[in-house]
Design an enzyme around this catalytic site. Structure first.
Site, short mmCIF file in Angstrom:
data_model
loop_
_atom_site.label_atom_id
_atom_site.label_comp_id
_atom_site.label_asym_id
_atom_site.label_seq_id
_atom_site.Cartn_x
_atom_site.Cartn_y
_atom_site.Cartn_z
N GLY A 141 10.35 -1.33 5.92
CA GLY A 141 11.38 -0.75 4.88
C GLY A 141 12.79 -1.09 5.34
N GLY A 142 13.05 -0.88 6.35
CA GLY A 142 14.35 -1.41 6.94
C GLY A 142 14.59 -2.87 6.50
N TRP B 277 13.39 -4.63 4.26
CA TRP B 277 13.54 -4.71 2.81
C TRP B 277 15.17 -4.79 2.53
CZ3 TRP B 277 15.17 -0.78 -0.52
CH2 TRP B 277 14.91 -1.00 -1.79
N HIS B 278 15.93 -3.76 3.18
CA HIS B 278 17.42 -3.74 2.87
C HIS B 278 18.04 -4.77 3.24
CE1 HIS B 278 15.94 0.59 2.39
NE2 HIS B 278 17.05 0.77 1.61
N GLY B 279 17.60 -5.54 4.19
CA GLY B 279 18.37 -6.94 4.70
C GLY B 279 17.76 -7.40 6.08
#
Length: 620
Positions: free
Chosen positions: A405-406, A408-410
């Protein structure tokens, strides 16, 4: 200019894309666009196919005004996933259907990975093999082939607005068709409308097909009360964005994050708390507007936020924050990895891949050593205590989900730390709640002592920061232990809840340090710059404070701090109270509601900054 030239220029501006001024919910032009769409919609609402076709076309135009030629990418996603899902039921064997689903998901993720992780993957290849590759925008290259001027830059890659949201929505659709949860949409225009519906297209919520497709052919209906609720959500979202988020950002938070060393430890800490409110007001404000706009057209979007800063622990926070993404990650990542049942090959592939990514991003032997030690410790624990194996697997799958998930942000070291900290917070809480009050106090005392020794004999601002926080945690644990030891019968559930909410809010706010410092940056320089910002802020907050200057700082930023306090107080109001004033607003007579709308717009206008700020999650 002649009248003809004025009209020509108007249509030229109308149908051109301005990268510096995308179409935002906070712009007058969006509301003019929506007024026109709603006017035509009101004429077509009873003709379902024509209505859906019109809204599909309107959504495509909206995305073009937001992202320019990336609209071609959106159209490809629509076409590809529509035909993949239509083909699936026609395949004979289940294996063939599964293969098609995997191929479909792979195509969707490949496009997402190209735009989000091209810089990271290029750096990874160059670092491993000593090459000197540069990113190359194949879409810009193709665009230059069709352009007379050939003005697209092929040596940099821009992230299309909202690509993660419509990609995840497409993946959920094709997976659910494969699992038989839904039937494929037969009409292409209906499916295009579902995947591109403009209110939630560029920043969510991520709408499942099972939640939305059933609405495609429902007759339009909007009661008087629902109309009032829709107007309330729109005003609520605008107020969150313009009054809270943008004002706090422009007048305080952005200044501190741009150069933390120019500000005191107190200002850095307040900027962190301010950013916690800013990012919530920004993202939930967008969702509120999206829900209100969709509701006016008779469509219901899922709730995306449930007062997340009321959470009592990190796990509960993620059940309240960006709920559509949290549920998506649970259903399409956490459970397929094995969830709380067992480990799958995907579990170990994920943890190994993430470990390698962490080592590469950090470029540190210490990170490599930590990864090896943790992996060995977990392996030994699982062998020595087979009964604990399920708990270990559950925690590994939870950590995988949060780390991914982290990412996914970049593909930034800071986003990995942010995701990892949230995962660690969730895991620690699971152990914490399983201990009795005396074990909690003992563990908190031991950790506090270790941090005191580190701060004493290996001085560093980070140790000071963690030591102070553990002192606060220890104080709460000791009070619980003493209260329990006395055998007191009085119940202070409200105080216990307030304490848990406070601790969770502070923890989540601290993780925001790594989230914010990695945002708004060119991917080519994000890793180094973001880490420097985070390190500088920790150093400032963890260093000695000059408390005599705090009153002057409070006065200098009084408007910002008052807004932060006001926003948090509103956030922490009981839900039943909020429901009452929403219903009260919805039942106002139309003239009174119109007056309230004008007053709200006037107040919002007073807070508008010189240049309207894009929504934070547009970049994801």
């Amino acid at each position: 200019m002649t009248a003809g030239e004025v009209i020509l220029q108007f249509f030229k501006d109308l149908f051109s894309f301005d990268q510096a001024h995308p179409l935002l919910f906070t712009q007058f032009y969006f509301w003019a666009f929506f007024a026109l769409v709603f006017a035509v919609f009101s004429l077509l609402h009873s003709k379902v196919l024509l209505r859906n076709t019109f809204l599909f076309a309107s959504s495509i135009f909206f995305y073009y005004k937001t992202s320019g030629l990336f609209v071609i990418l959106l159209l490809f996603t629509v076409v590809f996933n529509y035909f993949a899902a239509r083909l699936m039921p026609r395949l004979g064997s289940d294996r063939a259907k599964k293969t098609l689903m995997i191929c479909g998901v792979a195509v969707d993720l490949s496009i997402l990975a190209y735009f989000k992780y091209a810089y990271f993957l290029t750096d990874l290849v160059n670092g491993l093999f000593g090459t000197s590759f540069e990113v190359f925008d194949i879409f810009a290259f193709m665009g230059n082939g069709f352009s007379v001027s050939g003005g697209f830059d092929v040596w940099s890659i821009f992230l299309p607005v909202g690509i993660s949201f419509f990609t995840f929505q497409a993946i959920s659709y094709i997976v659910d068709v494969r699992k038989g949860k839904i039937e494929p949409v037969q009409n292409f225009l209906d499916f295009g409308f579902y995947l591109t519906f403009f209110p939630q297209l560029v920043a969510g919520p991520i709408v499942r097909a099972s939640e939305f497709i059933s609405q495609l052919h429902k007759p339009y209906s909007l009661s008087r009360n629902w109309f009032g609720i829709a107007v309330f959500w729109i005003l609520n979202g605008l107020a969150k964005k313009l009054i809270l988020s943008d004002y706090i950002a422009v007048n305080f938070c952005d200044r501190v994050f741009e150069n933390p060393l120019m500000f005191s430890g107190f200002e850095n800490l307040m900027a962190l708390f301010g950013y916690s409110l800013q990012v919530y007001a920004d993202f939930s404000g967008y969702t509120d507007i999206a829900i209100g706009v969709a509701l006016l057209m008779g469509f219901y979007l899922p709730k995306n936020f449930n007062s997340p800063y009321k959470a009592r622990n990190a796990g509960e926070f993620w059940k309240r924050w960006h709920m559509s993404l949290s549920n998506w990650l649970k259903d399409y990542l956490y459970i397929p990895l094995g969830g709380n049942r067992n480990a799958t090959p995907g579990t170990w592939i994920c943890i190994c891949s993430i470990a390698l990514i962490a080592i590469f991003l950090s470029k540190s032997i210490w990170v490599a050593g930590a990864v090896v030690v943790i992996a060995v410790a977990l392996g030994i624990w699982a062998i020595v205590k087979p009964d604990a194996r399920r708990k270990i697997v559950t925690n590994i799958n939870s950590m995988n989900t949060m780390l991914l998930g982290g990412l996914w942000h970049g593909a930034s070291w800071n986003f990995m730390i942010w995701g990892g900290l949230n995962g660690i917070g969730m895991i620690i809480y699971k152990f914490w709640k399983s201990w009795n009050v005396y074990v909690r106090a003992g563990v908190a005392a031991f950790v506090t002592l270790v941090l005191w020794l580190l701060a004493r004999f290996a001085p560093a601002p980070a140790w000071n920061l963690f030591f102070v926080w553990m002192c606060v945690t220890l104080a709460g644990a000791v009070v619980h232990a003493v209260y329990h030891a006395t055998g007191a019968k009085w119940e202070f559930k409200w105080l216990d809840t307030a304490w848990a909410v406070f601790q969770t809010f502070v923890f989540i706010t601290f993780t925001r340090l790594f989230f914010r410092s990695g945002s708004n940056l060119d991917p080519a320089e994000a890793n180094e710059t973001a880490w420097a910002t985070a390190r500088n802020m920790v150093n400032q907050i963890g260093s000695a404070w000059d408390l005599s200057k705090v009153p002057a700082m409070l006065w200098e930023y009084r408007a910002v701090f008052l807004l932060i306090v006001f926003g948090l107080v509103i956030h922490w109001l009981p839900e039943r109270f909020k429901r009452r004033y929403r219903i009260w607003f919805a039942k106002l007579p139309l003239p009174a509601m119109a007056l309230a709308v004008l007053l709200a717009i006037f107040i919002c206008y007073q807070f508008i900054t010189a240049d309207l700020q894009s929504f934070i999650y547009f970049q994801f």
